[in-house]
Design a protein around this motif. Structure first.
Motif, PDB file in Angstrom:
ATOM      1  N   ALA A 459     -27.791 -39.875  -3.962  1.00  0.00           N
ATOM      2  CA  ALA A 459     -27.166 -40.426  -2.737  1.00  0.00           C
ATOM      3  C   ALA A 459     -25.868 -40.859  -2.751  1.00  0.00           C
ATOM      4  O   ALA A 459     -24.960 -40.947  -1.992  1.00  0.00           O
ATOM      5  CB  ALA A 459     -27.975 -41.176  -1.898  1.00  0.00           C
ATOM      6  N   ALA A 460     -25.343 -41.863  -3.868  1.00  0.00           N
ATOM      7  CA  ALA A 460     -24.358 -42.605  -3.911  1.00  0.00           C
ATOM      8  C   ALA A 460     -23.158 -41.579  -4.100  1.00  0.00           C
ATOM      9  O   ALA A 460     -22.048 -41.940  -3.710  1.00  0.00           O
ATOM     10  CB  ALA A 460     -24.319 -43.412  -4.997  1.00  0.00           C
ATOM     11  N   SER A 461     -23.434 -40.415  -4.737  1.00  0.00           N
ATOM     12  CA  SER A 461     -22.355 -39.704  -4.967  1.00  0.00           C
ATOM     13  C   SER A 461     -22.360 -37.975  -4.196  1.00  0.00           C
ATOM     14  O   SER A 461     -21.683 -37.373  -4.120  1.00  0.00           O
ATOM     15  CB  SER A 461     -22.183 -39.062  -6.787  1.00  0.00           C
ATOM     16  N   ASP A 462     -23.710 -37.972  -3.591  1.00  0.00           N
ATOM     17  CA  ASP A 462     -23.798 -36.703  -2.813  1.00  0.00           C
ATOM     18  C   ASP A 462     -24.741 -37.140  -1.623  1.00  0.00           C
ATOM     19  O   ASP A 462     -25.680 -37.291  -1.785  1.00  0.00           O
ATOM     20  CB  ASP A 462     -24.456 -35.480  -3.669  1.00  0.00           C
ATOM     21  N   PRO A 463     -24.167 -37.334  -0.499  1.00  0.00           N
ATOM     22  CA  PRO A 463     -24.930 -37.882   0.623  1.00  0.00           C
ATOM     23  C   PRO A 463     -25.930 -36.755   0.917  1.00  0.00           C
ATOM     24  O   PRO A 463     -27.075 -37.232   1.802  1.00  0.00           O
ATOM     25  CB  PRO A 463     -23.987 -37.687   1.846  1.00  0.00           C
ATOM     26  N   ARG A 464     -25.930 -35.485   0.492  1.00  0.00           N
ATOM     27  CA  ARG A 464     -27.143 -34.570   1.055  1.00  0.00           C
ATOM     28  C   ARG A 464     -28.179 -35.043   0.346  1.00  0.00           C
ATOM     29  O   ARG A 464     -29.501 -34.792   0.745  1.00  0.00           O
ATOM     30  CB  ARG A 464     -26.640 -33.247   0.585  1.00  0.00           C
ATOM     31  N   ALA A 465     -28.460 -35.811  -0.766  1.00  0.00           N
ATOM     32  CA  ALA A 465     -29.595 -36.491  -1.300  1.00  0.00           C
ATOM     33  C   ALA A 465     -30.542 -37.241  -0.450  1.00  0.00           C
ATOM     34  O   ALA A 465     -31.477 -37.457  -0.722  1.00  0.00           O
ATOM     35  CB  ALA A 465     -29.159 -37.029  -2.559  1.00  0.00           C
ATOM     36  N   TRP A 466     -29.709 -37.948   0.830  1.00  0.00           N
ATOM     37  CA  TRP A 466     -30.438 -38.566   1.672  1.00  0.00           C
ATOM     38  C   TRP A 466     -31.552 -37.789   2.099  1.00  0.00           C
ATOM     39  O   TRP A 466     -32.685 -38.443   2.717  1.00  0.00           O
ATOM     40  CB  TRP A 466     -29.613 -39.273   2.672  1.00  0.00           C
ATOM     41  N   PHE A 467     -31.330 -36.498   2.533  1.00  0.00           N
ATOM     42  CA  PHE A 467     -32.469 -35.800   3.061  1.00  0.00           C
ATOM     43  C   PHE A 467     -33.729 -35.836   1.947  1.00  0.00           C
ATOM     44  O   PHE A 467     -34.902 -36.011   2.488  1.00  0.00           O
ATOM     45  CB  PHE A 467     -31.743 -34.219   2.936  1.00  0.00           C
ATOM     46  N   ALA A 468     -33.443 -35.672   1.046  1.00  0.00           N
ATOM     47  CA  ALA A 468     -34.547 -35.934  -0.290  1.00  0.00           C
ATOM     48  C   ALA A 468     -35.372 -37.458  -0.234  1.00  0.00           C
ATOM     49  O   ALA A 468     -36.377 -37.345  -0.287  1.00  0.00           O
ATOM     50  CB  ALA A 468     -34.365 -35.385  -1.705  1.00  0.00           C
ATOM     51  N   VAL A 469     -34.423 -38.222  -0.057  1.00  0.00           N
ATOM     52  CA  VAL A 469     -34.910 -39.757   0.100  1.00  0.00           C
ATOM     53  C   VAL A 469     -35.626 -39.852   1.026  1.00  0.00           C
ATOM     54  O   VAL A 469     -36.860 -40.401   1.231  1.00  0.00           O
ATOM     55  CB  VAL A 469     -33.773 -40.599   0.176  1.00  0.00           C
ATOM     56  N   GLY A 470     -35.400 -39.341   2.374  1.00  0.00           N
ATOM     57  CA  GLY A 470     -36.174 -39.301   3.573  1.00  0.00           C
ATOM     58  C   GLY A 470     -37.564 -38.571   3.476  1.00  0.00           C
ATOM     59  O   GLY A 470     -38.516 -39.110   3.832  1.00  0.00           O
TER      60      GLY A 470
END
Length: 500
Positions: A459-470
């Protein structure tokens, strides 16, 4: 039955190694061989070989088949006399009639119902020398040359180079053979290779470079006279672990980075470490020096696994949840390549020692059968009771403690698999039906926990990764509860090691 070590020689080590071989008188022989099988590859499919080889001026027919352990092969040779110009002999399995290997080949060919045909050949220059060490005489053989396959469809012949060192016990103790194998492999940075010339010929014939990954199989316990002794159990289990480790390690050492080869190698190492821990009390011979290189190899081979879990195991679920396309950062770990790990002197030294242990005769000391049976029952019961206790409080544990529970459950599963053939098979199967879902649930929950860390970093380089985090964070509670329920089911599993 021959007992031997076979090592691959790196090209840059060949000159130095050959010079070492020639420090004493050697015999140089040209070995030209023809291998035979059915069109369906019946012999190769069962690990058997039928070969005609010209050794100097004589022809020798050889039959080989699998033996009882990683160093053992059934073998029988028949001298066919002097070679005649333009008149190569034809193979005949009946030349081996009345021998264990001959009976095996006769049965396989009768079941196949197909004639024999030449499939591939070898052209090898062999340097041989006798080595004497306290308690043993060993034949050293340096083989260099080529293997040529002849496709049955008449296609272009395929060729591969051979560069290997074999150490075969001529007479004396296995310990002497192991000592020499250790010295030569360490001095010349060789690695243990399970792929025979025959198997390499079969791969050339099929046009494949690597063999399939090898999974675990049950130990072959000697139960003819009842429950085996402690040392007999040790050797059977170590041999079974090596039967999974060695072929996968050979492929990785030769350059394979296939995920399944690496995964099955790590599984084999974990199973072996369980055996060394849980079976140590059964008899003498386990070397504490084996543990450190096994641990180092296991961790180094798993260094890249986190990203693989995120990209492979968890990604399908994210796609079903309509996750956006997420770019994971490149793997920047400084872990060595898998081949480098397996070829390391420490790991190879551990393999030599373990192979030698599995091949040694049973010692006079060690636990008697009745004591071994009681000890195994006690260890299984202790691990089972701990799993039941863990299940009652699993949802109160932190991440590190849950990971420890998962590792203990693996130890229970592996130990149960090691000794299940010594108890009632039907009861053991019912136990595994309860234990398996618990291991699966904890493994799945652990994969999601690992992936959560990977996507947080991404998520530090690709904000879309926050979907996976959630998405993964929301699933943590469900994974913990599923693991707790599965562990509680283990408590009611019929313990196959208990007396009726």
């Amino acid at each position: 039955m021959e007992i031997e070590f076979k090592f691959h020689i790196p090209a840059e080590r060949l000159k130095t190694l050959e010079a070492a071989v020639r420090r004493a008188p050697v015999q140089r022989t040209r070995l030209r061989a023809r291998y035979f099988d059915t069109a369906a590859g019946t012999l190769a499919a069962h690990g058997a070989v039928l070969r005609l080889r010209q050794e100097g001026r004589r022809w020798v027919q050889t039959a080989k088949a699998l033996g009882d352990g990683p160093l053992h092969r059934l073998e029988h040779n028949v001298d066919l006399g002097l070679a005649r110009a333009g008149a190569a002999p034809m193979p005949d399995v009946q030349r081996h009639a009345g021998t264990p290997v001959g009976d095996t080949l006769t049965r396989l060919l009768a079941d196949a119902g197909q004639p024999l045909a030449e499939t591939y050949g070898t052209d090898i220059w062999r340097l041989t020398r006798a080595l004497r060490t306290p308690g043993a005489v060993v034949e050293l053989a340096l083989d260099t040359g080529t293997i040529t396959a002849h496709p049955v469809d008449g296609g272009t012949a395929r060729m591969a180079a051979v560069c290997e060192l074999e150490l075969e016990l001529v007479r004396g103790s296995v310990e002497g053979l192991v000592a020499l194998a250790y010295r030569w492999s360490q001095q010349h940075r060789l690695w243990f290779d399970t792929v025979s010339k025959a198997e390499r010929g079969e791969r050339l014939l099929a046009g494949i470079e690597r063999g399939p990954a090898v999974k675990a199989t049950a130990p072959r316990h000697a139960t003819g006279d009842g429950f085996p002794s402690g040392p007999a159990v040790q050797r059977a289990v170590v041999a079974a672990c090596l039967a999974q480790i060695l072929p996968n390690a050979s492929e990785v050492a030769a350059g394979s980075e296939d995920a399944e080869h690496i995964h099955q190698l790590r599984v084999g190492i974990r199973r072996l470490r369980t055996a060394l821990r849980e079976l140590d009390a059964l008899g003498p011979g386990f070397d504490a020096a084996w543990e450190a290189p096994l641990v180092a190899a296991f961790r180094a081979l798993g260094a890249h696994r986190d990203a693989e879990v995120a990209a492979g195991t968890v990604a399908p679920g994210l796609l079903e949840a309509d996750a956006p396309e997420i770019v994971l950062p490149a793997d920047t770990s400084e872990a060595p390549a898998p081949g480098t790990v397996v070829r390391s002197p420490g790991f190879q030294a551990a393999l030599v020692g373990l192979i030698g242990f599995a091949a040694q005769p049973l010692p006079d000391d060690g636990m008697a059968p009745s004591d071994a049976r009681r000890h195994l029952r006690e260890r299984l019961q202790a691990l089972h009771d701990r799993a039941c206790k863990d299940g009652k409080r699993f949802d109160t544990l932190d991440i590190a403690a849950r990971h420890a529970v998962r590792k203990r459950l693996k130890r229970l599963r592996y130990l149960a698999e090691f000794v299940a053939p010594l108890f009632d098979a039907a009861r053991a199967e019912r136990y595994f039906k309860r234990l398996g879902p618990a291991q699966d649930a904890l493994g799945h929950a652990n994969d999601e926990q690992v992936a959560l860390g990977v996507y947080r970093a991404a998520a530090a380089s690709d904000p879309r990764a926050w979907f996976a985090v959630g998405w993964l964070s929301a699933r943590q509670s469900d994974g913990i509860q599923a693991s707790r329920r599965a562990l509680r089911e283990v408590a009611d599993a019929p313990r196959f090691w208990k007396k009726r």
